[in-house]
Write a protein that holds these residues in place. Sequence first.
Motif, PDB file in Angstrom:
ATOM      1  N   THR A 208       0.861  -1.192   0.000  1.00 33.26           N
ATOM      2  CA  THR A 208       0.000   0.000   0.000  1.00 33.26           C
ATOM      3  C   THR A 208       0.895   1.239   0.000  1.00 33.26           C
ATOM      4  O   THR A 208       1.005   1.932   1.008  1.00 33.26           O
ATOM      5  CB  THR A 208      -0.902   0.006   1.251  1.00 33.26           C
ATOM      6  N   PRO A 209       1.570   1.487  -1.118  1.00 28.47           N
ATOM      7  CA  PRO A 209       2.549   2.576  -1.130  1.00 28.47           C
ATOM      8  C   PRO A 209       1.914   3.944  -0.927  1.00 28.47           C
ATOM      9  O   PRO A 209       0.786   4.195  -1.356  1.00 28.47           O
ATOM     10  CB  PRO A 209       3.174   2.476  -2.527  1.00 28.47           C
ATOM     11  N   THR A 210       2.656   4.809  -0.248  1.00 31.56           N
ATOM     12  CA  THR A 210       2.253   6.204  -0.108  1.00 31.56           C
ATOM     13  C   THR A 210       3.144   7.041  -1.013  1.00 31.56           C
ATOM     14  O   THR A 210       4.370   6.982  -0.923  1.00 31.56           O
ATOM     15  CB  THR A 210       2.434   6.677   1.351  1.00 31.56           C
ATOM     16  N   ILE A 211       2.486   7.783  -1.887  1.00 32.42           N
ATOM     17  CA  ILE A 211       3.229   8.643  -2.808  1.00 32.42           C
ATOM     18  C   ILE A 211       2.885  10.080  -2.456  1.00 32.42           C
ATOM     19  O   ILE A 211       1.702  10.423  -2.330  1.00 32.42           O
ATOM     20  CB  ILE A 211       2.832   8.351  -4.271  1.00 32.42           C
TER      21      ILE A 211
ATOM     22  N   ASP B 102       6.880   6.400   0.033  1.00 35.52           N
ATOM     23  CA  ASP B 102       7.518   5.362  -0.783  1.00 35.52           C
ATOM     24  C   ASP B 102       8.034   5.939  -2.093  1.00 35.52           C
ATOM     25  O   ASP B 102       8.933   5.366  -2.708  1.00 35.52           O
ATOM     26  CB  ASP B 102       6.521   4.232  -1.059  1.00 35.52           C
TER      27      ASP B 102
ATOM     28  N   ALA C 262      -2.691   2.126  -3.598  1.00 33.05           N
ATOM     29  CA  ALA C 262      -1.799   3.239  -3.244  1.00 33.05           C
ATOM     30  C   ALA C 262      -2.587   4.394  -2.638  1.00 33.05           C
ATOM     31  O   ALA C 262      -3.799   4.512  -2.818  1.00 33.05           O
ATOM     32  CB  ALA C 262      -1.062   3.710  -4.492  1.00 33.05           C
ATOM     33  N   ARG C 263      -1.848   5.250  -1.921  1.00 34.67           N
ATOM     34  CA  ARG C 263      -2.413   6.470  -1.342  1.00 34.67           C
ATOM     35  C   ARG C 263      -1.578   7.631  -1.879  1.00 34.67           C
ATOM     36  O   ARG C 263      -0.345   7.501  -1.998  1.00 34.67           O
ATOM     37  CB  ARG C 263      -2.193   6.385   0.166  1.00 34.67           C
TER      38      ARG C 263
ATOM     39  N   LEU D 129       6.509   0.671  -8.738  1.00 34.16           N
ATOM     40  CA  LEU D 129       5.937   0.450  -7.408  1.00 34.16           C
ATOM     41  C   LEU D 129       5.233  -0.900  -7.332  1.00 34.16           C
ATOM     42  O   LEU D 129       5.128  -1.503  -6.266  1.00 34.16           O
ATOM     43  CB  LEU D 129       4.957   1.583  -7.045  1.00 34.16           C
ATOM     44  N   ARG D 130       4.779  -1.380  -8.480  1.00 38.25           N
ATOM     45  CA  ARG D 130       4.188  -2.727  -8.514  1.00 38.25           C
ATOM     46  C   ARG D 130       5.259  -3.797  -8.479  1.00 38.25           C
ATOM     47  O   ARG D 130       4.964  -4.971  -8.469  1.00 38.25           O
ATOM     48  CB  ARG D 130       3.420  -2.905  -9.824  1.00 38.25           C
TER      49      ARG D 130
ATOM     50  N   ARG E 144      -8.597   7.493  -1.323  1.00 40.28           N
ATOM     51  CA  ARG E 144      -7.140   7.259  -1.206  1.00 40.28           C
ATOM     52  C   ARG E 144      -6.334   8.513  -1.551  1.00 40.28           C
ATOM     53  O   ARG E 144      -5.130   8.460  -1.711  1.00 40.28           O
ATOM     54  CB  ARG E 144      -6.746   6.082  -2.115  1.00 40.28           C
TER      55      ARG E 144
ATOM     56  N   LEU F 207      -2.772   2.057  -9.493  1.00 44.30           N
ATOM     57  CA  LEU F 207      -2.351   1.309  -8.297  1.00 44.30           C
ATOM     58  C   LEU F 207      -3.527   1.249  -7.317  1.00 44.30           C
ATOM     59  O   LEU F 207      -3.762   2.172  -6.548  1.00 44.30           O
ATOM     60  CB  LEU F 207      -1.155   2.002  -7.633  1.00 44.30           C
TER      61      LEU F 207
END
Length: 537
Positions: free
Chosen positions: A4-7, A268, A30-31, A520-521, A230, A27
């Motif tokens: 659950t990446p945070t960008i 991330d 993702a957030r 990121l995946r 998100r 994604l």
Amino acid sequence: MSDTPTIAVVGSGPIGSAYARVLLELLPHARVIMFEAGPQVTQRPGESVRNIADPDEKARARERSQGPQAGDFRESLGIPAAAVVEGMFTARQGTHLLDFGAEGSAHAPTFPAAAAATNVGGQGSHWTCAIPRPAFSEKLDFIADDEWEDLVSTAEGLLHHQSAAFSDSPVGAAIRTLLDREFGAELPEGYGVSTLPVAGDPQPDGSMRWAGADTVLGPLIEPGTDVAARFELRDLTLVRRIELDGSHVRGVVVEDLRTREESFVPVDALVVAADAFRSPQLLWASGIRPAALGRYLTEHHVVISTVSLDADRMAALVTEDELQSELARRATNPADPVAAVNRIPFSEPEHPYSAQIMYAENPPFALDPAHPAAGNRWGYVNMGFGVRKFPRVEDGVTFSDDELDYRGLPNFTIEYALTEREDAEIAQATARLRRAGHALGTFVADPRLLPNGSSLHYMGTMRAGTDPETSVADPYSRVWGFDNLVVGGNGLIPTANTMNPTLTSVAIAVRGARHLAEELRGGGTTEAEPVAEAVEA
Ligand code: FAD
């Protein structure tokens, strides 16, 4: 990489918004947190202030976007009061000069009209919404044509592209006919006089709802959607520093400008889309200093004038009934002075300029009522010819480790000069503008070259490219030497460009976002190039 990446995205203009949209749609877990130093000035985040009907409300939204030049609003925006310097020329409404002449202002004596906007939506809340495609040498040579076609079409979709805005305006059509008679035979197939593509949605009454960052964000700001849950937008939040772990971004230090509290936000991946001057400034402030950072600054120079349309020539092409319905249509939206937009696009070698010809009911300045062209019921055209600047390493922005700007970030100086090459093309463009004016009517403002910085389209300061010595970002917009740091905006455009750059920058952002999503995946194919000297402690 986390599931659950945070960008984090720095800057809420059209480019930061394109990153947020594409990343969240690609994604599913993702957030995205978007940090914006300015306030939200419209009810819908990032909307064009041109859509605000009430003149007082519109003026207030513009003034609140003007950062250090926000007048009485300044302190409420977390910007300390400063002495006001008399005699400065003012920036376009909604923007503020970078060299605004008071304490903490940048230094730009050779680029004096350089301006920015500081608000949710960035300059994209104040823009004219022209979105032509780049052509010939304006295009990026490291993106193949078929991929470019897909990227630019996606960007057009995000911006709600209209290729034929105002095409039903009979006066607009008559202007095209007259220009075509003058220039048509000299222009190559497909690059003739045409309507200017714009970003927005035509309304049933013939007016436009102009696009802004809100259009690009789309479902991210629609309550109840999965992507909205998100997405977080924090206005009045200044990103002060990027925290690194070697060639990896750990997070950002942000200041809440309402409370003055600083905090660390782990991320991330980071996207910096804070315009062509303030993005390099943030990188520099964080010790990220590739050789090309801030160098190769370009804009397109603009030769402008205003022409009163010739009544006889117009009457030969437009009937009285058509004129009356045009006047009735314009009266439905007096707050928006643009009634049709035409252009002569860039072509090489025939027409290496981008001409923008805006039909409006009134000139953009008060015309003396005694002037013979005053009150012309056929209206006026405001014309601008965009002329390219060839990139040179000498032109650009340098940062100081000793002097801070009004926000407490390293202050900067812009150094910039036109060379004989640009002077020659400016002279040729001026001659063409005179021809265009004579074809349409009588000049009410003589052609003149605007001061450096007037285009508001600043490019090259974080150029994307294939050589780490002469570019800041790789072909996927990732800063050379870093695995999770991406930059976006007009600063990435490496070419000599004559036209409005936002569509190009959104297309580049779509490419960068798709690539970042892939990485990121866990499907990334490229390792960060080791450019250790780019990172200074
Ligand atoms: P911006 O829209 O400038 O947004 C950057 C944001 O980053 C700003 O809101 C800023 O406050 C924020 N920021 C900066 N530093 C920080 C920080 N440290 N922390 C947090 N936030 C930060 N372009 C066209 O293509 N066609 C046109 O017709 C056109 N007309 C224009 C007319 C006007 C009057 C203006 C002002 C601009 C025009 N432009 C036009 C330019 C266009 O608006 C820009 O190309 C576009 O907005 C760039 O988008 P961006 O997201 O890169 O940057």
